[in-house]
Every structure is written in C-alpha cells, then in structure tokens.
Design a protein around this motif. Structure first.
Motif, mmCIF file in Angstrom:
data_model
loop_
_atom_site.group_PDB
_atom_site.id
_atom_site.type_symbol
_atom_site.label_atom_id
_atom_site.label_comp_id
_atom_site.label_asym_id
_atom_site.label_seq_id
_atom_site.Cartn_x
_atom_site.Cartn_y
_atom_site.Cartn_z
ATOM 1 N N ASP A 237 -2.626 0.942 -4.381
ATOM 2 C CA ASP A 237 -2.577 0.526 -2.914
ATOM 3 C C ASP A 237 -3.706 1.074 -2.032
ATOM 4 O O ASP A 237 -4.041 0.466 -1.146
ATOM 5 N N ARG A 238 -4.149 2.231 -2.367
ATOM 6 C CA ARG A 238 -5.338 3.062 -1.954
ATOM 7 C C ARG A 238 -6.508 2.156 -1.907
ATOM 8 O O ARG A 238 -7.173 1.746 -0.848
ATOM 9 N N MET A 239 -6.697 1.417 -2.961
ATOM 10 C CA MET A 239 -7.862 0.605 -3.260
ATOM 11 C C MET A 239 -7.480 -0.829 -2.173
ATOM 12 O O MET A 239 -8.629 -1.163 -1.639
ATOM 13 N N ARG A 240 -6.528 -1.153 -2.091
ATOM 14 C CA ARG A 240 -6.018 -2.367 -1.407
ATOM 15 C C ARG A 240 -6.360 -2.080 0.184
ATOM 16 O O ARG A 240 -7.078 -3.031 0.711
ATOM 17 N N LEU A 241 -5.976 -1.162 0.456
ATOM 18 C CA LEU A 241 -6.068 -0.474 1.841
ATOM 19 C C LEU A 241 -7.358 -0.506 2.123
ATOM 20 O O LEU A 241 -7.893 -0.839 3.279
ATOM 21 N N LEU A 242 -8.314 0.001 1.353
ATOM 22 C CA LEU A 242 -9.882 0.184 1.616
ATOM 23 C C LEU A 242 -10.328 -1.413 1.605
ATOM 24 O O LEU A 242 -11.468 -1.516 2.400
ATOM 25 N N ARG A 243 -10.059 -2.138 0.629
ATOM 26 C CA ARG A 243 -10.687 -3.446 0.470
ATOM 27 C C ARG A 243 -10.342 -4.331 1.711
ATOM 28 O O ARG A 243 -11.353 -5.260 2.064
ATOM 29 N N GLU A 244 -9.119 -3.881 2.445
ATOM 30 C CA GLU A 244 -9.027 -4.590 3.726
ATOM 31 C C GLU A 244 -10.090 -4.389 4.694
ATOM 32 O O GLU A 244 -10.391 -5.226 5.648
ATOM 33 N N SER A 245 -10.895 -3.225 4.526
ATOM 34 C CA SER A 245 -12.236 -3.075 5.113
ATOM 35 C C SER A 245 -13.457 -3.439 4.235
ATOM 36 O O SER A 245 -13.932 -2.439 3.710
ATOM 37 N N SER A 246 -13.711 -4.607 3.991
ATOM 38 C CA SER A 246 -14.751 -4.674 3.004
ATOM 39 C C SER A 246 -15.924 -4.275 3.374
ATOM 40 O O SER A 246 -16.821 -3.775 2.358
ATOM 41 N N TYR A 247 -16.120 -3.871 4.689
ATOM 42 C CA TYR A 247 -17.492 -3.319 5.090
ATOM 43 C C TYR A 247 -17.748 -2.030 4.296
ATOM 44 O O TYR A 247 -18.915 -1.601 3.914
ATOM 45 N N ALA A 248 -16.671 -0.979 4.615
ATOM 46 C CA ALA A 248 -16.716 0.245 4.031
ATOM 47 C C ALA A 248 -17.063 0.146 2.407
ATOM 48 O O ALA A 248 -17.488 0.823 1.803
ATOM 49 N N TRP A 249 -15.956 -0.632 1.963
ATOM 50 C CA TRP A 249 -16.199 -0.907 0.250
ATOM 51 C C TRP A 249 -17.461 -1.225 -0.199
ATOM 52 O O TRP A 249 -18.015 -0.646 -0.986
ATOM 53 N N GLN A 250 -18.348 -1.903 0.701
ATOM 54 C CA GLN A 250 -19.635 -2.437 0.637
ATOM 55 C C GLN A 250 -20.746 -1.341 0.844
ATOM 56 O O GLN A 250 -21.672 -1.082 -0.027
ATOM 57 N N ARG A 251 -20.488 -0.780 1.882
ATOM 58 C CA ARG A 251 -21.613 0.162 2.145
ATOM 59 C C ARG A 251 -21.780 1.469 1.411
ATOM 60 O O ARG A 251 -22.500 2.198 1.270
ATOM 61 N N LEU A 252 -20.349 1.986 0.881
ATOM 62 C CA LEU A 252 -20.346 3.163 0.210
ATOM 63 C C LEU A 252 -20.473 2.585 -1.243
ATOM 64 O O LEU A 252 -20.407 3.530 -2.142
ATOM 65 N N GLU A 253 -20.971 1.455 -1.750
ATOM 66 C CA GLU A 253 -21.099 0.817 -2.998
ATOM 67 C C GLU A 253 -19.740 1.467 -4.016
ATOM 68 O O GLU A 253 -20.082 2.053 -5.068
ATOM 69 N N LEU A 254 -18.648 1.148 -3.478
ATOM 70 C CA LEU A 254 -17.533 1.591 -4.238
ATOM 71 C C LEU A 254 -17.080 0.363 -5.252
ATOM 72 O O LEU A 254 -17.256 -0.778 -5.122
ATOM 73 N N ASN A 255 -16.315 0.825 -6.225
ATOM 74 C CA ASN A 255 -15.860 -0.166 -7.522
ATOM 75 C C ASN A 255 -14.652 0.413 -8.103
ATOM 76 O O ASN A 255 -14.468 1.608 -7.654
ATOM 77 N N GLU A 256 -13.882 -0.143 -8.613
ATOM 78 C CA GLU A 256 -12.447 0.126 -9.074
ATOM 79 C C GLU A 256 -12.540 1.216 -9.974
ATOM 80 O O GLU A 256 -11.695 2.313 -9.966
ATOM 81 N N GLU A 257 -13.705 1.237 -10.794
ATOM 82 C CA GLU A 257 -13.572 2.458 -11.922
ATOM 83 C C GLU A 257 -14.089 3.777 -11.372
ATOM 84 O O GLU A 257 -13.692 4.597 -11.657
ATOM 85 N N LEU A 258 -14.978 3.458 -10.355
ATOM 86 C CA LEU A 258 -15.395 4.727 -9.607
ATOM 87 C C LEU A 258 -14.166 5.189 -8.639
ATOM 88 O O LEU A 258 -13.937 6.550 -8.992
ATOM 89 N N CYS A 259 -13.631 4.484 -8.154
ATOM 90 C CA CYS A 259 -12.349 4.761 -7.206
ATOM 91 C C CYS A 259 -11.260 5.569 -8.287
ATOM 92 O O CYS A 259 -10.934 6.753 -7.587
ATOM 93 N N LEU A 260 -11.111 4.944 -9.507
ATOM 94 C CA LEU A 260 -9.916 5.808 -10.136
ATOM 95 C C LEU A 260 -10.618 7.077 -10.700
ATOM 96 O O LEU A 260 -9.710 7.973 -10.722
ATOM 97 N N ARG A 261 -11.821 7.051 -10.911
ATOM 98 C CA ARG A 261 -12.446 8.392 -11.469
ATOM 99 C C ARG A 261 -12.439 9.361 -10.230
ATOM 100 O O ARG A 261 -12.017 10.523 -10.288
#
Length: 280
Positions: A237-261
């Motif tokens: 759910d946390r990743m889904r909430l953040l993906r709703e703001s795709s700009y932040a996901w891209q600007r911070l260069e996030l991915n699922e593996e990194l987020c889980l870590r």
C-alpha cells in the motif's frame, strides 16, 4: 465553521513550551559550522539525562558503529558535530514534547509517527546523497502543528475530526475546511518561532502539498517519508500510494526492491530509537 484567528494563533504559539537555551544554540548552529563546539558540548554535558539519552542513540543501530561511544567528545570525534547535533536535538525535542499538556499516550502516539517519518526521511536522503541529519530532524518536527492544535484548540480540533469522519477526507483537508489553516502551516510557524532554518520551515509547511518540479528536495523527502509512515499501511500500500505521485517515484529514483529494503531498515531502527526517545 470554527476558524482560528491570526491573533489567537500567535497567542497560542507563545504559550507553548519554549526551547532550552542549549537547544536554541544547536538549532542556530545548523546553518553555521564555525561555532564553539567545545562550549556547546560542555553545556549539553551539564544535563545528565540529555547526555545519557544522546549516548544511547549514538550507540544504537541508527549509526551501526562497531565500537562504543562513551562521551559527547567521542561522539563528535567518531560521528562528527553535525551528527551529535542531530542526536541532541532529537532527544531534546522528544523531552520537550512531554511538557505539552496532553495525555501521555497522545504524546507517545505523536512521537511514534514523527520518529518513523524521521527515519524514513534519513534513509531516503542517504539514497539520493542528500543531508541525512537535516532530513531526520525535519521529519521529527514535521507534525508539530498538529500537536499545537490539539493542545491549544481542543474544541476546534474535535470539530476537525468530526468533519473528517463525516466527509471521509484527509485530516489536513478537514483542518483547512474547518479552521481555514492546516497543521502544516501552523507547524511551519512554530518551526520559525524556534528558529529552525528556512528550508526546514518550508518542508514542514509543504509536507501535504502535491509534489511538482518546484518542490524542494527536502520537502519531497519529508512528503514521501510521511507517506511511507502510514500507520496501518502494508508495504504494498505504501508503494501504491507513492506511485500515485509518479513524479516523486521517478525523481527519487525509487524501485520496489529499494523500497522494501528501506521498509525493513526502518522497522529495525524504529524499534530501538523509539524505545530510547519515548523513555523518561
């Protein structure tokens, strides 16, 4: 509607607990490295409770040191003055919040969320090579406005919670609708009163704003950390909430593996840091 006037707000902020003098000096030193570190360390050392809790934080998994820090001077030598400043500021603010006129459980709940946001902000800052100490401290103070509202305007805040429930909206949206202001803007005013740097004030003010190209790096870190710290949200759910703001996901260069870590690291550090900061 039960709007709060500017005069009421200013008077209420003036009535809130003030910062200890040594903490004020540390905050003012955030933007200046040419401070008399020895003098400040001696001042901190006079407060045994503050010193003890600061050293417990320095020896926690938060910094992952392979050897023990036994004194404030050791902390400066090993971690640097900026890290010591963060540790002392965090400890002093946690102690200060218990002076707000609230039930112990309410203060603890507020601190638990703030500690989580602070840790997430620091981990995200490390990922993008930003200032980790500034991110952690800003995360810790980001919701001060909420505590000020609950403390000084309990009747008005009860109306906010009723509106939120009736309209099924976010808390800050209910605040704006009922009070014509949000805890974010009030928190920024309190951060300014306590003389935190302008960049930190702005990040506190903006932590519920939509993220765009104009959003500062620190503001984005705190906003994303706040999303990650959702109390009842699963990692998905946390990743889904953040993906709703795709700009932040891209600007911070996030991915699922990194987020889980990051989520796993936050859980580990939170258990230890919250135990230290919530203790008396």
């Amino acid at each position: 509607m039960r709007s709060i006037s500017a005069e009421q707000l200013v008077r209420a902020l003036e009535e809130l607990p003030s910062l200890p003098q040594v903490l004020s000096e540390l905050i003012e030193a955030i933007e200046h490295d040419n401070v008399d570190q020895r003098s400040i360390i001696m001042r901190i050392a006079q407060d045994q409770a503050l010193t003890s809790k600061t050293l417990r934080l320095a020896n926690s998994s938060f910094y992952g040191l392979s050897y023990r820090v036994n004194s404030l001077s050791d902390a400066v030598s090993i971690l640097g003055f900026r890290s010591l400043r963060t540790l002392v500021t965090s400890t002093a603010i946690a102690n200060l919040l218990h002076r707000f006129v609230l039930e112990r459980n309410d203060v603890d709940y507020f601190l638990e969320h703030s500690i989580s946001v602070a840790i997430f902000a620091k981990l995200l800052a490390a990922h993008i090579c930003a200032n980790q100490e500034q991110a952690f401290t800003t995360g810790l103070i980001h919701d001060l406005g909420k505590l000020a509202l609950v403390t000084k305007f309990p009747g008005e805040y009860a109306a906010v919670k009723r509106y939120q429930k009736e309209q099924a909206c976010a808390r800050y949206e209910a605040e704006n609708a009922v009070l014509s202001m949000s805890h974010a803007s009030i928190g920024a005013m309190l951060a300014r009163r306590w003389r935190f740097p302008l960049e930190m004030q702005q990040a506190v003010s903006a932590h519920h704003d939509p993220m765009t190209a104009e959003t500062s790096e620190l503001s984005m870190l705190i906003t994303v950390a706040n999303i990650f710290a959702k109390v009842h949200a699963s990692d998905e759910d946390r990743m889904r909430l953040l993906r709703e703001s795709s700009y932040a996901w891209q600007r911070l260069e996030l991915n699922e593996e990194l987020c889980l870590r990051i989520f796993a690291t936050e859980r580990q550090q939170y258990a230890e840091i919250s135990q230290i900061l919530l203790s008396h």
